[in-house]
Design a protein around this motif. Structure first.
Motif, PDB file in Angstrom:
ATOM      1  N   LEU A 257       0.854  -1.198   0.000  1.00  0.00           N
ATOM      2  CA  LEU A 257       0.000   0.000   0.000  1.00  0.00           C
ATOM      3  C   LEU A 257       0.892   1.251   0.000  1.00  0.00           C
ATOM      4  CD1 LEU A 257      -2.958   1.141   0.497  1.00  0.00           C
ATOM      5  CD2 LEU A 257      -2.322   1.198   2.911  1.00  0.00           C
ATOM      6  N   SER A 258       1.909   1.259   0.862  1.00  0.00           N
ATOM      7  CA  SER A 258       2.783   2.436   0.917  1.00  0.00           C
ATOM      8  C   SER A 258       3.650   2.512  -0.341  1.00  0.00           C
ATOM      9  CB  SER A 258       3.643   2.427   2.185  1.00  0.00           C
ATOM     10  OG  SER A 258       4.359   1.229   2.286  1.00  0.00           O
ATOM     11  N   GLY A 259       3.972   1.352  -0.919  1.00  0.00           N
ATOM     12  CA  GLY A 259       4.724   1.348  -2.187  1.00  0.00           C
ATOM     13  C   GLY A 259       3.914   1.998  -3.306  1.00  0.00           C
ATOM     14  N   ILE A 260       2.610   1.717  -3.325  1.00  0.00           N
ATOM     15  CA  ILE A 260       1.747   2.336  -4.347  1.00  0.00           C
ATOM     16  C   ILE A 260       1.765   3.851  -4.147  1.00  0.00           C
ATOM     17  CG2 ILE A 260      -0.642   2.555  -5.169  1.00  0.00           C
ATOM     18  CD1 ILE A 260      -1.057  -0.409  -4.399  1.00  0.00           C
ATOM     19  N   ALA A 261       1.640   4.272  -2.882  1.00  0.00           N
ATOM     20  CA  ALA A 261       1.664   5.719  -2.589  1.00  0.00           C
ATOM     21  C   ALA A 261       2.988   6.327  -3.036  1.00  0.00           C
ATOM     22  CB  ALA A 261       1.441   5.949  -1.093  1.00  0.00           C
ATOM     23  N   ALA A 262       4.092   5.623  -2.771  1.00  0.00           N
ATOM     24  CA  ALA A 262       5.419   6.170  -3.095  1.00  0.00           C
ATOM     25  C   ALA A 262       5.632   6.321  -4.597  1.00  0.00           C
ATOM     26  CB  ALA A 262       6.516   5.274  -2.506  1.00  0.00           C
ATOM     27  N   SER A 272       0.921   1.545 -14.764  1.00  0.00           N
ATOM     28  CA  SER A 272       2.266   1.213 -14.281  1.00  0.00           C
ATOM     29  C   SER A 272       2.155  -0.056 -13.448  1.00  0.00           C
ATOM     30  CB  SER A 272       2.857   2.285 -13.375  1.00  0.00           C
ATOM     31  OG  SER A 272       2.382   3.541 -13.633  1.00  0.00           O
ATOM     32  N   ALA A 273       3.319  -0.656 -13.203  1.00  0.00           N
ATOM     33  CA  ALA A 273       3.357  -1.834 -12.330  1.00  0.00           C
ATOM     34  C   ALA A 273       4.406  -1.619 -11.254  1.00  0.00           C
ATOM     35  CB  ALA A 273       3.704  -3.078 -13.153  1.00  0.00           C
ATOM     36  N   LEU A 274       4.171  -2.217 -10.101  1.00  0.00           N
ATOM     37  CA  LEU A 274       5.144  -2.200  -9.016  1.00  0.00           C
ATOM     38  C   LEU A 274       5.432  -3.659  -8.678  1.00  0.00           C
ATOM     39  CD1 LEU A 274       6.616  -0.841  -6.540  1.00  0.00           C
ATOM     40  CD2 LEU A 274       4.458  -1.009  -5.329  1.00  0.00           C
ATOM     41  N   ILE A 275       6.695  -4.027  -8.688  1.00  0.00           N
ATOM     42  CA  ILE A 275       7.061  -5.405  -8.336  1.00  0.00           C
ATOM     43  C   ILE A 275       7.997  -5.349  -7.144  1.00  0.00           C
ATOM     44  CG2 ILE A 275       8.078  -7.563  -9.142  1.00  0.00           C
ATOM     45  CD1 ILE A 275       7.559  -6.720 -11.981  1.00  0.00           C
ATOM     46  N   ASP A 276       7.624  -6.014  -6.065  1.00  0.00           N
ATOM     47  CA  ASP A 276       8.499  -6.084  -4.893  1.00  0.00           C
ATOM     48  C   ASP A 276       9.109  -7.479  -4.863  1.00  0.00           C
ATOM     49  OD1 ASP A 276       9.682  -6.338  -2.422  1.00  0.00           O
ATOM     50  OD2 ASP A 276       8.247  -5.008  -1.448  1.00  0.00           O
ATOM     51  N   ILE A 416       7.490   0.139 -15.154  1.00  0.00           N
ATOM     52  CA  ILE A 416       7.535  -0.898 -14.112  1.00  0.00           C
ATOM     53  C   ILE A 416       8.496  -0.426 -13.039  1.00  0.00           C
ATOM     54  CG2 ILE A 416       8.200  -3.271 -13.566  1.00  0.00           C
ATOM     55  CD1 ILE A 416       6.782  -4.179 -15.811  1.00  0.00           C
ATOM     56  N   TYR A 417       8.020  -0.323 -11.807  1.00  0.00           N
ATOM     57  CA  TYR A 417       8.879   0.072 -10.692  1.00  0.00           C
ATOM     58  C   TYR A 417       9.308  -1.187  -9.940  1.00  0.00           C
ATOM     59  CZ  TYR A 417       6.694   4.607 -11.508  1.00  0.00           C
ATOM     60  OH  TYR A 417       6.247   5.758 -12.073  1.00  0.00           O
ATOM     61  N   ILE A 418      10.608  -1.291  -9.685  1.00  0.00           N
ATOM     62  CA  ILE A 418      11.111  -2.436  -8.918  1.00  0.00           C
ATOM     63  C   ILE A 418      11.421  -1.971  -7.502  1.00  0.00           C
ATOM     64  CG2 ILE A 418      12.931  -4.183  -8.722  1.00  0.00           C
ATOM     65  CD1 ILE A 418      11.584  -4.638 -11.282  1.00  0.00           C
ATOM     66  N   ALA A 419      10.777  -2.596  -6.526  1.00  0.00           N
ATOM     67  CA  ALA A 419      11.042  -2.258  -5.124  1.00  0.00           C
ATOM     68  C   ALA A 419      11.737  -3.455  -4.482  1.00  0.00           C
ATOM     69  CB  ALA A 419       9.723  -1.981  -4.428  1.00  0.00           C
ATOM     70  N   GLU A 442      13.945   0.047 -20.939  1.00  0.00           N
ATOM     71  CA  GLU A 442      13.678   1.475 -20.684  1.00  0.00           C
ATOM     72  C   GLU A 442      12.438   1.681 -19.827  1.00  0.00           C
ATOM     73  OE1 GLU A 442      14.952  -0.181 -23.639  1.00  0.00           O
ATOM     74  OE2 GLU A 442      13.188   0.676 -24.626  1.00  0.00           O
ATOM     75  N   LYS A 443      11.562   0.679 -19.789  1.00  0.00           N
ATOM     76  CA  LYS A 443      10.332   0.865 -19.010  1.00  0.00           C
ATOM     77  C   LYS A 443      10.522   0.513 -17.541  1.00  0.00           C
ATOM     78  CE  LYS A 443       6.688   0.315 -22.450  1.00  0.00           C
ATOM     79  NZ  LYS A 443       5.353  -0.217 -22.664  1.00  0.00           N
ATOM     80  N   ILE A 444      11.673  -0.064 -17.212  1.00  0.00           N
ATOM     81  CA  ILE A 444      11.854  -0.610 -15.860  1.00  0.00           C
ATOM     82  C   ILE A 444      12.733   0.318 -15.022  1.00  0.00           C
ATOM     83  CG2 ILE A 444      12.575  -2.645 -14.559  1.00  0.00           C
ATOM     84  CD1 ILE A 444      12.221  -4.259 -17.159  1.00  0.00           C
ATOM     85  N   HIS A 445      12.238   0.680 -13.838  1.00  0.00           N
ATOM     86  CA  HIS A 445      12.971   1.613 -12.971  1.00  0.00           C
ATOM     87  C   HIS A 445      13.106   1.034 -11.570  1.00  0.00           C
ATOM     88  CE1 HIS A 445      12.566   4.767 -15.975  1.00  0.00           C
ATOM     89  NE2 HIS A 445      11.363   4.246 -16.189  1.00  0.00           N
ATOM     90  N   LYS A 446      14.295   1.176 -10.999  1.00  0.00           N
ATOM     91  CA  LYS A 446      14.496   0.713  -9.615  1.00  0.00           C
ATOM     92  C   LYS A 446      14.026   1.800  -8.659  1.00  0.00           C
ATOM     93  CE  LYS A 446      18.760  -1.562 -10.995  1.00  0.00           C
ATOM     94  NZ  LYS A 446      20.210  -1.546 -10.786  1.00  0.00           N
TER      95      LYS A 446
END
Ligand code: FES
Length: 494
Positions: A257-262, A272-276, A416-419, A442-446
């Protein structure tokens, strides 16, 4: 080997490291972010050298010049420790978001504490709410580790009658961490924001974990939990309260939840996607109207579990492998003899071995041997490669099924955000070449520790962000998809 002391200002931490240890290896533990993933382009990891010497290579000099940083500035992501040094951590002078934009906060009176309660590590930061400055940081290995490394063994330990003890030790550990920060800064805390996965939330709150242990793995107990310091047996004063933020689903917690906020994923028109890639690989896909999320069984391999010479990202772990002039070169955390391999280097190893055609499309070792030597005495067995295939297929299948739930093609995802713990180390090119994420680099960000960034944001907000996110978020059971098995098996191939 020579040892050096790194002193961190203003948080007053001292770290002893081996000669030539990269600063990025030791600083990320303190919640310091490396937004461009250590490419030297964002400048957000800059540190000011107050004492000692940090040599500047030619490429480091060029990056510093480009960013207009002179004399006593260094980029932590390009620096090696070769003497005793004192560094001022610029990042702690304001709150940043890892996507390089700053979080707009409304200044408040007083002080707050943000805590990311992870299965493996806990990070707590003391924040001045009038400036968002980080005043102190404490990190700790989760003392529940003695009850097992992963969530399943923690749940089992609870069912075996240890839950009260596990609750007591985790409350006490976080209380001690906050107490240590208050020793350095005699301030009164207004509030504490805690985030963590659903199991951590249950154990901290002393909620019954039984529903998380059996099919259909459904717990009703997901909501916000509020505590007084007295109820946690904490001896310091907190003016408002301690809040453990709500989980989204049975295995998707408030850290997501906080990752989505961040990431601000819930505010964007594009998907977008978030992958932890932590212990319990969670995936989120969404935009400002619809969000879906799920957990996968990807984590253990990336945390070094189930891998014969796997280990966490600590001293002695191979953290990355690169192909230089046709030969595999290893970077080892702490610049010492390699003892094992951590998740980030596992991805590198597979990508390189595939490139060298040493393993085939089914994951088989082409020579017919049962292992391949990587560096020193560290090797990868056939079983390790198969474990990796299970993990990467879990992520790839999860992304495919979640996208399908939103009637999207994978290519509709813009970013895509990588957490996650080892997000700073992973080589995106290798992630893509193994097929774990089937989208262009190029779409993937740490993004580093999005859970902690989000927890800090929560300190400054009422519950509006949380309610907005929860209102549009659906938790999906991946195994419930009729095509799950077929997709999963298909994604295991290289
Ligand atoms: S310059 Fe971006 S992380 Fe170092």
């Amino acid at each position: 080997m020579n040892k050096h002391t790194i002193r961190l200002h203003p948080i007053g931490k001292e770290i002893i490291v081996n000669d030539q240890t990269p600063l990025i290896d030791v600083l990320h533990e303190f919640g310091i972010e490396f937004p461009c993933g250590g490419k030297g382009t964002c400048g957000k990891c800059k540190v000011r050298l107050l004492e000692g010497d940090v040599k500047i290579s030619e490429s480091h000099r060029q990056k510093l010049d480009k960013l207009d940083l002179a004399n006593d500035w260094r980029l932590a992501c390009f620096s090696l420790c070769s003497s005793d040094i004192t560094l001022e951590i610029e990042q702690f002078n304001h709150l940043i978001l890892a996507d390089e934009s700053e979080f707009e906060f409304i200044p408040q009176q007083g002080y707050g504490v943000a805590v990311d309660l992870g299965t493996t590590t806990i990070v707590a930061q003391l924040i001045d709410l009038s400036t968002a400055n980080v005043l102190a940081v404490e990190t700790l290995i989760n003392p529940q580790l003695k009850f097992g490394a992963d969530l399943i063994s923690r749940i089992q330990a609870c069912l075996d009658g240890n839950e009260a003890e596990m609750t007591r030790i985790i409350r006490s550990a976080i209380g001690t961490m906050i107490g240590l920060m208050l020793k350095k800064h005699e301030v009164e805390i207004r509030k504490v924001a805690l985030v963590g996965n659903t199991v951590m939330q249950h154990i901290f709150s002393n909620s019954d974990v039984t529903p998380l242990s059996m099919y259909p793995f459904h717990t009703e107990d997901l909501g916000m939990k509020v505590f007084s310091p007295e109820s946690l047996d904490w001896k310091f004063k907190i003016h408002e309260n301690v809040q453990f933020y709500p989980s989204i689903g049975s295995f998707v917690g408030s850290d997501i939840l906080s990752g989505i906020a961040a990431t601000g994923l819930h505010q964007k028109e594009d998907f977008s996607a978030l992958i932890d890639l932590g212990t319990n690989g969670e995936i989120v896909i969404g935009n400002s109207e619809r969000i879906v999320c799920a957990s996968t069984a990807a984590g253990p391999a990336f945390e070094g579990a189930n891998i014969s010479m796997g280990m966490r990202a600590v001293t002695g772990a191979i953290s990355s492998l690169n192909l230089v002039d046709g030969k595999m070169e290893a970077s080892v955390i702490g610049n010492t003899t390699p003892k094992g391999i951590c998740g980030s280097a596992l991805i590198d190893a597979i990508a390189i071995l595939r490139k060298l055609d040493l393993i085939g499309m089914f994951g088989e070792i082409n020579s017919g041997e049962d292992h391949i030597l990587l560096a020193g005495k560290v090797s990868l067995t056939q079983k390790d490669i198969n474990e990796f295939q299970l993990a990467k297929a879990a992520i790839a299948a999860g992304l495919t099924i979640l996208a399908k739930n939103l009637s999207l093609e994978l290519t509709d995802i813009e970013t895509i955000y990588i957490a996650g713990g080892f997000g700073n180390y992973i080589n995106i090119e290798h992630v893509v070449s193994t097929g774990m994420i089937e989208l262009p680099e190029e779409k993937i960000h740490k993004m580093g520790n999005t859970a902690l960034i989000g927890a800090k944001m929560f300190l400054f907000s009422d519950h509006t962000i949380i309610n907005e996110i929860l209102a549009i978020t659906r938790h999906i059971n991946l195994e419930g998809d009729p095509n799950f098995q077929d997709i999963y098996v298909d994604k295991m191939l290289f």
